[in-house]
Structure formats: C-alpha cells, structure tokens
Motif scaffolding. Structure first.
Motif, PDB file in Angstrom:
ATOM      1  N   ASN A 102     -26.399  23.374   6.345  1.00 43.07           N
ATOM      2  CA  ASN A 102     -26.471  22.583   7.584  1.00 43.07           C
ATOM      3  C   ASN A 102     -25.705  23.255   8.720  1.00 43.07           C
ATOM      4  O   ASN A 102     -24.735  22.715   9.228  1.00 43.07           O
ATOM      5  CB  ASN A 102     -25.966  21.155   7.346  1.00 43.07           C
ATOM      6  N   PRO A 103     -26.155  24.457   9.115  1.00 43.24           N
ATOM      7  CA  PRO A 103     -25.477  25.120  10.232  1.00 43.24           C
ATOM      8  C   PRO A 103     -25.626  24.295  11.501  1.00 43.24           C
ATOM      9  O   PRO A 103     -26.665  23.667  11.712  1.00 43.24           O
ATOM     10  CB  PRO A 103     -26.231  26.453  10.363  1.00 43.24           C
ATOM     11  N   PHE A 104     -24.571  24.258  12.321  1.00 40.84           N
ATOM     12  CA  PHE A 104     -24.702  23.619  13.629  1.00 40.84           C
ATOM     13  C   PHE A 104     -25.551  24.529  14.510  1.00 40.84           C
ATOM     14  O   PHE A 104     -25.497  25.753  14.365  1.00 40.84           O
ATOM     15  CB  PHE A 104     -23.329  23.436  14.273  1.00 40.84           C
ATOM     16  N   PRO A 105     -26.320  23.950  15.430  1.00 39.98           N
ATOM     17  CA  PRO A 105     -27.132  24.790  16.308  1.00 39.98           C
ATOM     18  C   PRO A 105     -26.269  25.489  17.358  1.00 39.98           C
ATOM     19  O   PRO A 105     -26.360  25.188  18.551  1.00 39.98           O
ATOM     20  CB  PRO A 105     -28.121  23.804  16.937  1.00 39.98           C
ATOM     21  N   MET A 106     -25.415  26.360  16.907  1.00 39.20           N
ATOM     22  CA  MET A 106     -24.528  27.100  17.815  1.00 39.20           C
ATOM     23  C   MET A 106     -24.496  28.540  17.283  1.00 39.20           C
ATOM     24  O   MET A 106     -25.153  28.860  16.311  1.00 39.20           O
ATOM     25  CB  MET A 106     -23.099  26.576  17.763  1.00 39.20           C
ATOM     26  N   ARG A 167     -17.517  28.378   6.855  1.00 41.27           N
ATOM     27  CA  ARG A 167     -17.095  27.352   7.804  1.00 41.27           C
ATOM     28  C   ARG A 167     -16.092  26.396   7.152  1.00 41.27           C
ATOM     29  O   ARG A 167     -15.109  25.994   7.770  1.00 41.27           O
ATOM     30  CB  ARG A 167     -18.337  26.582   8.278  1.00 41.27           C
TER      31      ARG A 167
END
Lengths: 263, 327
Positions: A102-106, A167
């Motif tokens: 679930n990578p953040f959209p950054m 992360r």
C-alpha cells in the motif's frame, strides 16, 4: 537449526478474545512471541490469524466497525490495552506490513520519510540518512537510489512491498507484524521478502501470518497453529519451536494440517 | 447411436418479426436520444446567433459597460462583476464548511447515529426549493443576523450597515443552496481513497488528523475541486436565492470598497447586479420588452459562457489530475 537460547518475549498474550460487534472471532489465545525471532502464525482460512495479528498493534480499531478485546496483550511486559496507552507510540513500536503493498501516492523518498516526519523529523540531511538506512535494510537501496524522487507507484509489486517494509523500518519499530506479505507477489519477489525477513530478525521481532507452510518452515523460529471448528471461533491449538511443530506435532489437528490432510 | 444433430442456420432471416422489432426499437431509442441533442443545439444556436452580434458590437463593450437609458441600452459590466464576486464569496463560505462536514461524516462519524442525522439533514437541504432559500435568507441573514449585528455595532435601522440586502447575505444564502452538492461530492472523493492507505498511515503511528491531512485529503483534492466547481456553476445560474437578499435592479456602482484607500476589494455590505437576475429584469421589468430583446439574448449568452467555462474548467482539472496520478 539455530542455537536455542532463552529469549524474553517481545509480545505475549493472556486469554485474548476478540469481538467484531457481538461476534467472537478468536477465543482464549495465550501465546508467546520471543524477541528477535520470527514467529509464524499458520492455520486454515477463517481461523482468526489476521484478527489476532491486527490486535497486536490495535490497528483493528481503525476499521470503523466496533471491535472489542478481552484478555491481556503485553509488549515487553506493558499492557497495550491499558487506558493510558498512546496508540500512535504503540504503532510506532509495533510496525505492520499489509497483505497488499500500500504505497502512498507520493515519491519513494516521501513514502519512507512519512513515518519519521509524523514524529517530527525535519532536516533534509537527517531524513536522507534515515531513508537510505531503511532502504538498505530492506535490500531495495541499489534498485531505487537513482529514482527516490519518482512516484512509488511506478515500482513493481515486489519492490512496492519491500518499500512498505522499508517505510515501517524507518520509524525503528521493535516488532514488525506481517499479514501474509507475499500473498500478492510472484515466487521471486516472495523469495526476496523471505531473505529480508531472515535478515530483519537480527534486529527486531517479526510476527508473520502466512498461508504458505513452506514459507513458515523456511523463515520462522516459532510457530503458532490456529484453527477453528463449526463455531467459527478461532483458537490456538499448539505453539512451539517451528521444528518441533513441523516434525512432531502434539495435536492431531496440527498434524493433519501440516501433512496437508486439512486446509 | 445418437440422432443426427440439428443445425440451426446462423444467417438472419430477413424481415422476421423479431428482426423488425429489434430494428424498430433501436431506431426509436437512438431517435429519442438524438432529439435531445438536436434540442440543445437548436437552443444554444438561437442564443448564440441572436446574442453574439449584441455582445460583440463596438469591441465587446457590452461586457464592460453599464446599462444606460433605463435598461434599453448599455451592457452588463456590473452584472458580470457582481456574478463573479457573488460566486467568489459563496465559495469562501461553502467550500470550507462543506469539506469539513464531509471529513467529519466520512472519517470520524462513520456509521454512527450522528452521521445518519447529519446526512438526513443534508439530503433534505438538497430538496428544498431555491425560492425557499431566498426567503430564509431574508429572514435569517438579513433581518436576524444583519439587524442583530447592527444592534451590536450601534447602527440604527434607518441607516443600517448589515441589516439590509447585501452581497454578503446573498452569498451566504447561495452557499446554503450549494452546500449539499459540495458535501456529496466531497464525500464521494473521500470514500474513493482506499482504506489501505489510511491504515498504512495509522500503522506508522499517524494520528487520525495526520492521516487525513497528509494522505486522504491530498488524494481527494481532485475530486473535491471538480465537484466544487460543478456546484459553483450550479449556483452561478440561480436567481431565487438572491432575489431578496442582495441583488439590485439597476446599480451603476460596483460593490467594491477601497481598503486603506487604495486596494479595491469586494464590499460585502453593498448590493450588486447579477446576470441571471438581470436577464429576468430585462425580460419582465423594462418599459419596452421588445427593445431589450437583443440585450436579453446577449446577457443569456454571457451567463451560459460563464457557467460552461466553469464546467469545462472542472473537466480539464479532472483530466489533469488523473494524468498526474498515473505518472
């Protein structure tokens, strides 16, 4: 087999039951998860493995539905459901990697720096050190060092999952919970994550839920076997060093599951 | 052994009842759909053809001059300014309240009883006819709040500062009207952000507000923006809410004031002209309706261009954000 040494427990639980609304999902789980070891939680679908795992950092409370825990869960002797517990600090100490990346959209950099920033890390130089260390720990540094400023969504599934591990590592947790971290990955990406887990156990405690018995055999030192019956309430059947569970299970149900006669 | 398989030919039998019925139904449905398109084209065509000459005459002076000779001549400059000023003020009210309400509903209240009550209130607000908003605006904003403020500040009812129709109250009334649309759009945008991202943030030790402000809102901004622009363009065309709360029949002065004597600024206590209302006035209140007909078409064209550009901006914005999201 690794040398047996008497470790203290990173996490231990006493008679833990977990309720979704009025419905009991797991019952009377008393288990010990030793420090700097990998503990695998195995068992058939619906046996409450994930429910149990998600109670360990109280992330289940964020789902919006009403949940309740009975019994006690201790993190290095501290009751994590005590009234004065700050859940944000608890979750910083007990990190979590989810089933699907679930990578953040950054950018990759901002993803890794997200946790440290929550706790006030600011300086660019400091963050760069933290990000590099976390990425090296998760064996991703060489692959992404030239693209830290591009979107994390451009990584492959396996890379994304290792980035999510990095992360979590960036806030320096003591325990890392992993909820079937390889279920969405191909065999090669899975192998990399498994190597990583073995590397991580030098510094922290890993608790991993897995459907894959071979994986549990490859990476874990301890195993908890959960199962369920017609009542649909999960319970702990047997726990112990992985080699003992796999070679000479004490309970018939464990033996059936291990040998593939069930599940 | 078994009987011979019976083959049904796949070639169509011409003019069978079934095929005629299919053709007829498809024709009927597409005909009805195109009828709608034809209606819109004709409707817009007439307005453009009749309105454009007036708008473009003398170097588009219609766009910046004031009405003259009663309403028979001159342009719609003050009405355009008033419309834009109204929309800006309205956005200032509606956007923060709408977005914060949605954040509360989606992120905090979840399935709780309180969220059901608030949502029912919002839905009912959406069903209230706009003229009722107009009357409510007079009663609540102008008479209650405005006069109340004047009382506190020591202005008399004969020379009120707030206790009279003004662009401030018109914008507030309009904000109430578009609030449900802003809330519904924002809720959708927030719900579209995956739960896994929220949990990812909270699993790192993020508080709920940190999670909302750093992960959820940035992700939802495109949806919130496009939804808001669409609701604003809806508001820009409404007349009923401003009828009694601040719109003026004919006003040469713009609702502006000078801050520190120099910086021009919207004066919230003044009345204003507005395009939709101006069209209504032109069509019903002028001494000679026939004489103002070109101006009616022209003003309608200007209003449509403004609302369409807002919608178009929303579409562009959405496309832009989508492109950036994929990267």
């Amino acid at each position: 087999m690794r040398t047996e040494q008497k470790n203290r427990n990173a996490v231990n639980t006493q008679k833990v039951s977990f309720f979704y609304g009025p419905k009991r999902a797991i019952e009377d789980i008393s288990a010990e998860m030793p420090e700097r070891q990998v503990t695998a939680i195995i068992g058939p679908s619906g046996c409450g493995k994930s429910t149990f795992l998600k109670a360990l950092n109280r992330i289940s409370e964020t789902s919006g539905s009403s949940v309740r825990v009975e019994g006690k869960i201790f993190l290095f002797g501290e009751d994590i459901y005590a009234k004065d517990v700050d859940v944000t600090i608890l979750r910083k100490r007990v990190g979590m990697v989810f089933q699907r990346p679930n990578p953040f959209p950054m950018t990759i950099f901002d993803n890794i720096a997200y946790g440290p920033r929550l706790f006030g890390a600011k300086g660019k130089a400091d963050l760069e050190v933290i990000v590099e260390r976390a990425l090296r720990q998760s064996a991703l540094w060489d692959e992404v060092k030239d693209r830290l400023r591009s979107s994390a969504l451009g990584l492959s599934g396996g890379q994304q999952q290792r980035m999510c591990i990095a992360r979590s590592l960036a806030v320096e947790p003591e325990v890392l919970l992993m909820d079937e971290p390889c279920s969405a990955l191909d065999p090669i990406a899975t192998l990399k994550i498994e190597e990583l887990i073995l590397e991580l156990r030098k510094n922290l405690t890993v608790i991993i839920v897995t459907h894959n018995l071979q994986q549990a055999g490859r990476v874990s030192d301890y195993t908890l076997f959960f199962t369920t019956d017609e009542s649909r309430i999960g319970n702990l059947v047997e726990s112990g060093p992985t080699r003992e569970i796999f070679s000479s299970p004490k309970d018939k149900r464990t033996e059936d599951y291990i040998t593939g006669r069930f599940g | 052994m078994s009987e011979a398989v019976k083959y049904v030919p796949i070639s169509k039998e011409d003019l069978s009842y079934k095929s005629v019925r299919e053709t007829f139904l498809e024709g009927l449905l597409s005909g009805l759909s195109w009828l709608l398109v034809a209606f819109i084209v004709a409707f817009l065509g007439i307005i453009v053809v009749r309105g454009f000459p007036t708008v473009s005459a003398n170097g588009f002076e219609f766009l910046y001059t004031s009405p003259a000779k009663g309403l028979d001549e001159g342009g719609v400059g003050p009405a355009i300014f008033g419309t834009v000023a109204l929309v800006l003020l309205m956005t200032l009210f509606a956007l923060p309240i709408g977005v914060l309400t949605s954040v509360y509903l989606v992120e905090y209240a979840g399935g709780r009883q309180s969220s059901r009550i608030i949502r029912a209130a919002v839905n009912n607000l959406a069903g209230v006819p706009s003229i009722v908003f107009g009357l409510f605006g007079v009663a609540f904003f102008v008479l209650f709040l405005g006069r109340g403020l004047d009382g506190l500040l020591g202005y008399s009812t004969s020379d009120p500062l707030f206790g009279k129709p003004a662009i401030l109250w018109a914008a507030a009334t309009m904000a109430l009207l578009v609030l449900p649309i802003v809330i519904v759009n924002t809720e959708e945008a927030l719900l579209a952000v995956p739960v896994s991202l929220r949990q990812g943030s909270q699993a790192l030790g993020g508080t709920q507000w940190q999670t909302i402000s750093r992960v959820v809102l940035p992700q939802a901004v495109p949806g919130i923006l496009t939804g808001s622009i669409l609701s604003i363009s809806r508001g820009a065309g409404e007349v009923a809410p401003i009828l009694f709360t601040g719109a003026a029949f004919l006003l040469q002065d713009l609702p502006t004031t000078q801050v520190f004597g120099v910086v021009p600024f919207i004066d919230p206590t003044k009345q204003f002209m507005e395009l939709g209302y101006h069209i209504f006035i032109l069509a019903t209140q002028s001494s000679d309706v026939e004489k103002t007909r070109p101006a009616q078409y022209a003003a309608t064209l200007v209003l449509l261009v403004i609302t369409f550009s807002l919608n178009f901006a929303a579409i562009i914005l959405r496309a832009q954000f989508r492109k950036r999201a994929i990267r």
